[in-house]
Design an enzyme around this catalytic site. Structure first.
Site, PDB file in Angstrom:
ATOM      1  N   GLU A 113     -12.991 -18.984  26.026  1.00 34.20           N
ATOM      2  CA  GLU A 113     -14.277 -18.420  26.420  1.00 34.20           C
ATOM      3  C   GLU A 113     -14.341 -18.149  27.920  1.00 34.20           C
ATOM      4  O   GLU A 113     -14.878 -17.115  28.351  1.00 34.20           O
ATOM      5  CB  GLU A 113     -15.420 -19.360  26.011  1.00 34.20           C
ATOM      6  CG  GLU A 113     -15.576 -19.572  24.511  1.00 34.20           C
ATOM      7  CD  GLU A 113     -16.169 -18.357  23.811  1.00 34.20           C
ATOM      8  OE1 GLU A 113     -16.514 -17.368  24.496  1.00 34.20           O
ATOM      9  OE2 GLU A 113     -16.282 -18.402  22.576  1.00 34.20           O
ATOM     10  N   ASP A 260      -9.672 -13.007  14.925  1.00 34.75           N
ATOM     11  CA  ASP A 260     -10.081 -11.625  15.154  1.00 34.75           C
ATOM     12  C   ASP A 260      -9.470 -10.984  16.396  1.00 34.75           C
ATOM     13  O   ASP A 260      -8.798  -9.950  16.330  1.00 34.75           O
ATOM     14  CB  ASP A 260     -11.612 -11.536  15.208  1.00 34.75           C
ATOM     15  CG  ASP A 260     -12.245 -12.590  16.120  1.00 34.75           C
ATOM     16  OD1 ASP A 260     -11.509 -13.450  16.636  1.00 34.75           O
ATOM     17  OD2 ASP A 260     -13.474 -12.554  16.304  1.00 34.75           O
ATOM     18  N   GLU A 354     -24.486 -14.686   9.691  1.00 32.10           N
ATOM     19  CA  GLU A 354     -23.227 -15.203  10.236  1.00 32.10           C
ATOM     20  C   GLU A 354     -22.128 -15.206   9.174  1.00 32.10           C
ATOM     21  O   GLU A 354     -20.949 -15.054   9.496  1.00 32.10           O
ATOM     22  CB  GLU A 354     -23.457 -16.610  10.803  1.00 32.10           C
ATOM     23  CG  GLU A 354     -22.379 -17.101  11.725  1.00 32.10           C
ATOM     24  CD  GLU A 354     -22.355 -16.407  13.081  1.00 32.10           C
ATOM     25  OE1 GLU A 354     -21.894 -17.027  14.044  1.00 32.10           O
ATOM     26  OE2 GLU A 354     -22.783 -15.238  13.196  1.00 32.10           O
TER      27      GLU A 354
END
Length: 758
Positions: A113, A260, A354
């Site tokens: 992140e 992803d 979600e």
């Protein structure tokens, strides 16, 4: 791009100006609220109207690892201010970042992140600041301060790569690194594939801008390890890997959460850096994805070592980025199909939940204002020029304003079913959502630079593609190419929209139309004889197409749902008939579109749990199941696959039970179970579905009484199957000892139900 039609121009003329103003007003509301109520915290809490400061708010677990008291929100909007041509705002944001951001913090952060959010934001802002300085427009005082900060942060992230494999630790202490006794980290053994494989864009850009190759070398090493650990038979990847020995911890393979951006960064690394190795790897993985995971319009996770087995019957919202990646690859047809499916889900639930099931029901109800659907909408519009995608973008804007806007910003949705808000406004909402929406309604001439000269990172920061030629690659960056087994028109080149859609932006409509009624939303209540004839012809045509396109998941379901007439779901029941229930316990059940037709023939027997309970592997208790109705838990593989295994094991029927906690027929509409795209003619046993509350009653009865007999039948026939008080003994003996429930049904049919009292 081809000449846009008059329809497109008309729509743009009527809506673009208004939507630009609306998007800008929304951005000002969100960012203004952050600056007023939250600065210098990382993020805004829009319901509390205050900043989220790590350590001062209740700990939210892993989600807080993305916070490091680094002014995430300011870092994120640096580029957006320049994109809007608000040069004074951009310059002021740069000055705030240089003045207020401190990296020497004793805080444990997510490597992944922090890289994509902060390092990417600093690099993107540096590129823009340097561009303005070169143009002589602004920033004449700028002396690469943001690049120096980026390099400082890069060195603080590097200790995470100190593992035997080269895969990074998931967390690092910005002051003490990993192995220091004060670091409070370094004990982790696992990381996700995306976490290890989403470093190359930012780290390579940092190396090429700073001239220090160490960053690109470490990111490249991590990608090399992941590539070597792929499943060689399927070329698929798992989602969680051991950072020390490289063993896979989770072997499910999809394109959503946990994996992803690994695929995204392989493709974009080729575009940014010009290294064919990344493209070769991406093409190899992409072929595997389209072979095993893509079941148009769905993208379902499979087992990497046994890719013919679906590991779950739901999809997460992060996969909404994938149509945009397919656009970059040039594979527009599946991109259009999946995007349309996602759009239909948003029409049903207002936002993408979600996670949602293959029946497009809510699996996890949260919506944290994720931008991936808007991202794919932007890429599809730019690829096709179809004004339909402007309408999709407009719907996103309207729903955000209607359902998430609050006085202090925009609040995430806690549950799309209730519309309840959550006190969070993640920084990616400002960085990505508004950026993609603004660009969607912008012409290239409106932008202060040529956006085609840049590549988007996964957090929508822009890096210049000129890095592949203007800056040297790190030494030893070349590896042996892995040649893909099958090459196509787009293996080595980006697609030409003019070639794909010569002056015909409406081409995408012919693909979308098959999916417009996918979830049932918008279907007309009645049909006409002409449409009925068209439906009949579609079915006849489908019988031919199914032999040709047997790999297309849900093909029959999708074409059937395209008809305007609403299909009625006939409620069924599971009626417990053995003592002490004696027909008084009745559970509402959903039917199946395949297997025995219970509206024509009722069925019954005693129940036995399948082992394994999901019935997705080898059935271990065929002797116990022989001649009984099997209980099987929903999930991990398709209904049809479970039914086939249990039927082969000797079961005479199957009752599927929902795996979601607290689901019930009283709160959730019934649905019909569908097949897996293959012929289901071989499945002849009856099949029904119970939600979890009803299922708990049935399994509880089995646990307490060991021997439980049930009837499976349509709900409308329930009343005439209730046993007469005077005939309980005979009725019970028939059901229990003879195991011939149908004879008990015949007996009951002779009773006058009006005389029965309970």
């Amino acid at each position: 791009m081809w000449k846009i039609s008059n329809m497109t121009g008309s729509l743009k003329a009527q809506t673009s100006s208004l939507l630009w103003e609306q998007i800008l007003e929304m951005f000002d509301h969100a960012y203004g609220s952050y600056m007023k109520y939250a600065y210098p915290a990382d993020e805004l809490m829009p319901l509390s109207c205050r900043g989220r400061v790590r350590g001062l708010e209740p700990n939210r677990g892993d989600i807080d690892d993305s916070l490091g008291n680094l002014l995430f929100t300011v870092c994120f909007i640096l580029f957006f201010a320049q994109l809007l041509n608000r040069l004074e705002d951009f310059e002021e944001a740069v000055k705030k970042t240089v003045k207020d951001v401190r990296l020497d913090n004793d805080v444990v952060v997510s490597v992944f992140e922090t890289n994509i959010r902060v390092l990417g934001g600093l690099l993107g802002a540096h590129v823009m600041a340097d561009l303005l300085k070169q143009r002589g427009e602004k920033m004449q005082w700028y002396g690469d301060e943001l690049l120096h900060m980026a390099k400082d942060l890069g060195y603080r992230l590097l200790p995470a790569f100190n593992t035997t494999s080269g895969l990074p630790y998931p967390r690092v202490n910005l002051r003490y690194g990993v192995v220091n006794p004060l670091s409070r980290t370094g004990t982790e053994t696992d990381t996700c594939t995306a976490c290890a494989g989403t470093m190359i864009l930012e780290f390579a850009a940092l190396s090429r801008l700073s001239g220090e190759s160490v960053f690109e070398e470490h990111a490249r090493k991590a990608l090399d390890v992941l590539w070597e650990k792929r499943q060689r038979g399927s070329n698929l990847m798992g989602t969680v890997i051991n950072i020390h020995n490289g063993d896979w911890v989770r072997r499910d393979s999809g394109v959503g959460a946990g994996i992803d951006s690994y695929y995204e960064y392989l493709m974009k690394a080729y575009i940014l850096l010009g290294d064919n190795v990344y493209l070769e790897r991406f093409n190899t993985h992409y072929s595997a994805i389209m072979k095993y995971i893509s079941q148009p319009p769905l993208l379902l996770s499979v087992h990497m070592h046994n890719p013919t087995v679906n590991v779950r019957s739901w999809m997460d919202s992060l996969l909404a980025f994938f149509p945009g990646l397919q656009v970059l690859r040039g594979d527009l047809k599946p991109a259009i199909e999946t995007h349309e499916m996602l759009y239909q889900v948003t029409k049903q639930h207002k936002f993408l939940p979600e996670a949602f099931t293959t029946e497009f029901r809510v699996h996890w109800g949260q919506h944290p204002l994720r931008p991936e659907f808007a991202e794919s909408t932007y890429f599809l519009y730019k690829a096709t020029g179809d004004p339909y995608y402007l309408k999709v973008g407009q719907s996103i804007v309207e729903k955000l304003n209607t359902h998430t806007r609050v006085p202090c910003g925009f609040a995430a949705v806690q549950d799309v079913r209730t519309g309840a808000h959550e006190d969070r406004m993640d920084s990616f909402f400002l960085a990505e959502m508004f950026k993609y929406l603004y660009l969607l309604f912008s012409e290239k001439s409106h932008l202060p630079f040529d956006i085609d000269d840049y590549i988007f990172t996964t957090e929508a920061h822009l890096l210049p593609v000129s890095l592949s030629t203007s800056q040297p690659a790190c030494e030893g960056n070349n590896t042996d190419l892995y040649t893909t087994q099958v090459e196509d028109l787009f293996t080595y080149s980006c697609p030409s929209a003019q070639t794909l859609f010569p002056n015909n932006p409406s081409f995408a409509k012919t693909i979308r139309d098959s999916y417009k009624y996918l979830t049932g939303v918008g279907r007309a209540p009645h049909t006409s004889p002409v449409r009925y004839l068209l439906f009949y012809l579609n079915v006849k045509l489908l019988l031919v197409l199914m032999d040709v396109f047997r790999h297309s998941f849900y093909l029959f379901f999708l074409i059937f749902m395209h008809t305007p007439e609403e299909e009625e779901v006939v409620p069924h029941i599971v009626q417990l008939i053995s003592p002490p229930f004696l027909g008084r316990t009745v559970l509402t059940a959903g039917p199946a579109k395949f297997g025995m037709d219970l509206t024509k023939q009722e069925h019954g027997g005693s129940i036995v749990k399948s082992v394994p309970y999901t019935a997705c592997g080898h059935i271990e208790n065929p002797i116990e199941l022989q001649g009984h109705i099997a209980l099987a838990l929903r999930g991990d593989c398709m209904f049809a696959a479970k039914a086939r295994r249990l039927q082969e094991a000797g079961a005479i029927g199957v009752i599927f039970i929902d795996q979601r906690e607290d689901s019930s027929s009283a709160e959730t509409p019934l649905f019909q179970m569908v097949g897996d795209g293959e012929s289901t003619d071989d499945i002849t046993v009856p099949l029904v579905f119970l939600f979890s509350r009803e299922g708990a009653i049935l399994t509880g009865a089995l646990q307490e009484h060991q021997n439980v007999d049930v009837l499976l039948l349509p709900k409308e026939r329930q009343s005439r199957l209730r046993p007469p008080e005077s005939g309980l003994a005979v009725w019970g003996m028939t059901a229990i000892y003879n195991k011939n429930v149908m004879s008990s049904c015949s007996f009951l049919q002779t009773i006058d139900m009006e005389t029965i009292n309970f």
